[in-house]
Scaffold this active site. Structure first.
Site, PDB file in Angstrom:
ATOM      1  N   LYS A  42     -11.789  -4.279  -2.620  1.00 59.23           N
ATOM      2  CA  LYS A  42     -12.929  -3.350  -2.746  1.00 59.23           C
ATOM      3  C   LYS A  42     -12.526  -1.922  -3.068  1.00 59.23           C
ATOM      4  O   LYS A  42     -13.322  -1.166  -3.605  1.00 59.23           O
ATOM      5  CB  LYS A  42     -13.802  -3.400  -1.493  1.00 59.23           C
ATOM      6  CG  LYS A  42     -13.150  -2.924  -0.219  1.00 59.23           C
ATOM      7  CD  LYS A  42     -14.149  -2.874   0.897  1.00 59.23           C
ATOM      8  CE  LYS A  42     -13.807  -3.775   2.055  1.00 59.23           C
ATOM      9  NZ  LYS A  42     -12.462  -3.643   2.619  1.00 59.23           N
TER      10      LYS A  42
ATOM     11  N   LYS B 260      -5.095  -9.961  -5.834  1.00 58.64           N
ATOM     12  CA  LYS B 260      -6.349 -10.312  -5.146  1.00 58.64           C
ATOM     13  C   LYS B 260      -7.445  -9.293  -5.441  1.00 58.64           C
ATOM     14  O   LYS B 260      -7.166  -8.123  -5.703  1.00 58.64           O
ATOM     15  CB  LYS B 260      -6.102 -10.490  -3.652  1.00 58.64           C
ATOM     16  CG  LYS B 260      -6.282  -9.262  -2.826  1.00 58.64           C
ATOM     17  CD  LYS B 260      -6.202  -9.522  -1.352  1.00 58.64           C
ATOM     18  CE  LYS B 260      -6.310  -8.184  -0.646  1.00 58.64           C
ATOM     19  NZ  LYS B 260      -7.502  -7.950   0.107  1.00 58.64           N
TER      20      LYS B 260
ATOM     21  N   LYS C 231       0.820  -1.221   0.000  1.00 61.43           N
ATOM     22  CA  LYS C 231       0.000   0.000   0.000  1.00 61.43           C
ATOM     23  C   LYS C 231       0.851   1.268   0.000  1.00 61.43           C
ATOM     24  O   LYS C 231       0.401   2.310  -0.476  1.00 61.43           O
ATOM     25  CB  LYS C 231      -0.968   0.010   1.184  1.00 61.43           C
ATOM     26  CG  LYS C 231      -1.980  -1.124   1.069  1.00 61.43           C
ATOM     27  CD  LYS C 231      -3.329  -0.803   1.621  1.00 61.43           C
ATOM     28  CE  LYS C 231      -4.277  -1.911   1.199  1.00 61.43           C
ATOM     29  NZ  LYS C 231      -5.637  -1.695   1.281  1.00 61.43           N
TER      30      LYS C 231
HETATM   31  N1  AQP Z   1      -9.804 -11.228  -2.360  1.00 63.27           N
HETATM   32  C1  AQP Z   1     -10.112 -11.752  -1.183  1.00 63.27           C
HETATM   33  N2  AQP Z   1     -10.393 -13.080  -1.085  1.00 63.27           N
HETATM   34  C2  AQP Z   1     -10.706 -13.627   0.119  1.00 63.27           C
HETATM   35  N3  AQP Z   1     -10.775 -12.912   1.272  1.00 63.27           N
HETATM   36  C3  AQP Z   1     -10.511 -11.585   1.208  1.00 63.27           C
HETATM   37  N4  AQP Z   1     -10.481 -10.613   2.145  1.00 63.27           N
HETATM   38  C4  AQP Z   1     -10.132  -9.451   1.559  1.00 63.27           C
HETATM   39  N5  AQP Z   1      -9.951  -9.624   0.242  1.00 63.27           N
HETATM   40  C5  AQP Z   1     -10.156 -10.947  -0.001  1.00 63.27           C
HETATM   41  C6  AQP Z   1     -10.829 -10.815   3.545  1.00 63.27           C
HETATM   42  O1  AQP Z   1     -11.953  -9.982   3.825  1.00 63.27           O
HETATM   43  C7  AQP Z   1     -11.890  -9.567   5.201  1.00 63.27           C
HETATM   44  C8  AQP Z   1     -12.115  -8.103   5.298  1.00 63.27           C
HETATM   45  O2  AQP Z   1     -11.043  -7.421   4.683  1.00 63.27           O
HETATM   46  P1  AQP Z   1     -10.791  -5.899   5.005  1.00 63.27           P
HETATM   47  O3  AQP Z   1     -11.866  -5.090   4.429  1.00 63.27           O
HETATM   48  O4  AQP Z   1     -10.655  -5.712   6.460  1.00 63.27           O
HETATM   49  O5  AQP Z   1      -9.410  -5.542   4.376  1.00 63.27           O
HETATM   50  P2  AQP Z   1      -8.622  -6.119   3.160  1.00 63.27           P
HETATM   51  O6  AQP Z   1      -8.142  -7.479   3.490  1.00 63.27           O
HETATM   52  O7  AQP Z   1      -7.545  -5.112   2.838  1.00 63.27           O
HETATM   53  O8  AQP Z   1      -9.724  -6.171   2.018  1.00 63.27           O
HETATM   54  P3  AQP Z   1      -9.799  -5.377   0.644  1.00 63.27           P
HETATM   55  O9  AQP Z   1     -11.089  -5.695   0.012  1.00 63.27           O
HETATM   56  O10 AQP Z   1      -8.555  -5.624  -0.158  1.00 63.27           O
HETATM   57  O11 AQP Z   1      -9.845  -3.865   1.134  1.00 63.27           O
HETATM   58  P4  AQP Z   1      -8.960  -2.652   0.617  1.00 63.27           P
HETATM   59  O12 AQP Z   1      -9.176  -2.558  -0.853  1.00 63.27           O
HETATM   60  O13 AQP Z   1      -9.471  -1.463   1.358  1.00 63.27           O
HETATM   61  O14 AQP Z   1      -7.539  -2.937   0.992  1.00 63.27           O
HETATM   62  C9  AQP Z   1     -10.527 -10.004   5.738  1.00 63.27           C
HETATM   63  O15 AQP Z   1     -10.704 -11.167   6.517  1.00 63.27           O
HETATM   64  C10 AQP Z   1      -9.739 -10.320   4.497  1.00 63.27           C
HETATM   65  O16 AQP Z   1      -8.760 -11.304   4.705  1.00 63.27           O
END
Ligand code: AQP
Length: 328
Positions: A195, A192, A111
């Site tokens: 969102k 991956k 990031k």
């Molecule tokens: N691609 C994914 N596949 C499976 N699990 C996922 N998680 C995130 N992306 C995937 C799991 O979702 C939970 C919540 O995640 P988060 O919102 O706390 O943060 P993150 O892991 O950083 O998710 P994002 O969607 O990638 O958010 P941004 O874009 O803001 O960084 C966690 O249990 C995570 O493992």
């Protein structure tokens, strides 16, 4: 009975990846355990957020938790910033963390990469995440694969504190699902699904309508072989779609391979899209009924009240162990 804690960042609306890797599993824990599910909005501000969007996304995420089946009679649902003990314990955890271990976190490196004005919070958010978990005496943290390293840090910080000050923290176990722990981006299947990705074609939002889901899956990257076969290394796009199909339909990977033997990717992608649409439809209906309801606010108020009660007790123990309380 075990204590379960997990959270999701309101940095956008959750994707199918967040759902299949984490959210979907939360529901299964609540029958037999003491569950805490959190909208971790203080994690979201580690990168700049629009204030109205953050506020909206937090409420939307809370409604989604309920729509997927989180039952407020069985689980505690709350917003992180409404429980000040998280930030207070976050400071304690920062003070027992080493710069080196925080700088080694791959999510920080990814990031911070090529960004100007990286916030200090982006570096120190894993200790805040540790606090979220440790405040509740958590036994199990169900998360997707990308959170494994942060969970390892949480365990290390709990053990370090217990050894240096007083044995107060439960060292939590991490539960990562065997299938779907890392759902990949539809257009670039070597990264991956996220969102907050700028390109919305790469992810399926939990609120995408039928037409959008169909369009995004039809455009998903595959390969030129036209063979529906699970091979993560050589066919990452097809394998990712197969994982999504399997988790949304309940069909095994072998069944899916058999169903589409000799057929092209067109039929296969349509099957994947229909399975996703079917899985999301009841969730979206429940979500729409909840999002503007007063019931949602009542649930979040009650959740914050209970979370504050439990978290403050643990915070007091930690402060006492470090000499932060006043001698009377
Ligand atoms: N691609 C994914 N596949 C499976 N699990 C996922 N998680 C995130 N992306 C995937 C799991 O979702 C939970 C919540 O995640 P988060 O919102 O706390 O943060 P993150 O892991 O950083 O998710 P994002 O969607 O990638 O958010 P941004 O874009 O803001 O960084 C966690 O249990 C995570 O493992």
């Amino acid at each position: 009975m075990s204590v379960i804690f997990s959270g999701v960042k309101p940095t956008g609306f959750p994707t199918l990846g967040n759902y299949l890797g984490a959210l979907k599993h939360f529901v299964t824990y609540q029958e037999e355990n003491d569950c805490y599910f959190c909208v971790v909005n203080q994690h979201a501000i580690t990168v700049p957020q629009d204030k109205l969007e953050l506020r909206d996304n937090s409420r939307k995420l809370a409604a989604l938790y309920l729509a997927i089946g989180i039952d407020p009679e069985k689980s505690t649902l709350f917003i992180q910033s409404e429980v000040p003990a998280h930030a207070k314990m976050g400071w304690i955890m920062q003070c027992i963390s080493y710069m080196g271990e925080l700088e080694r976190m791959t999510q920080f490196k990814d990031k911070a990469d090529n960004r100007v004005g990286v916030s200090a919070g982006l570096l120190t958010y894993p200790p805040l995440m540790a606090s979220d978990i440790l405040l509740y005496g958590t036994d199990i943290v169900p998360v997707g694969d990308d959170q494994k390293q942060h969970l390892e840090l949480t365990r290390n910080l709990a053990e370090r504190f217990n050894k240096q000050y007083n044995d107060i923290f439960t060292v939590p176990d991490v539960h990562i699902p065997k299938i779907g722990a890392r759902i990949m981006d539809l257009g670039t299947p070597d990264k991956k699904m996220s969102k907050s990705d700028e390109n919305s074609a790469g992810y399926i939002s939990m609120l995408d309508d039928e037409k959008t889901i169909m369009k995004k899956i039809k455009r998903a990257t595959t390969d030129s072989e036209a063979i529906v076969k699970y091979d993560k290394e050589n066919k990452p796009g097809v394998s990712n779609l197969m994982t999504i199909y399997s988790l949304c339909s309940g069909k095994s990977i072998n069944e899916i391979e058999d169903m589409y033997e000799g057929k092209g990717y067109g039929d296969f992608k349509e099957g994947v899209a229909l399975a996703v649409i079917e899985s999301l439809k009841p969730i979206q209906e429940r979500y729409n009924a909840l999002i503007n309801s007063d019931e949602l606010d009542d649930i979040l108020d009650r959740g914050a009240e209970k979370a504050n009660r439990v978290a403050n007790k643990m915070l007091q123990k930690a402060e006492r162990a470090m000499g932060l309380e006043r001698k009377r």
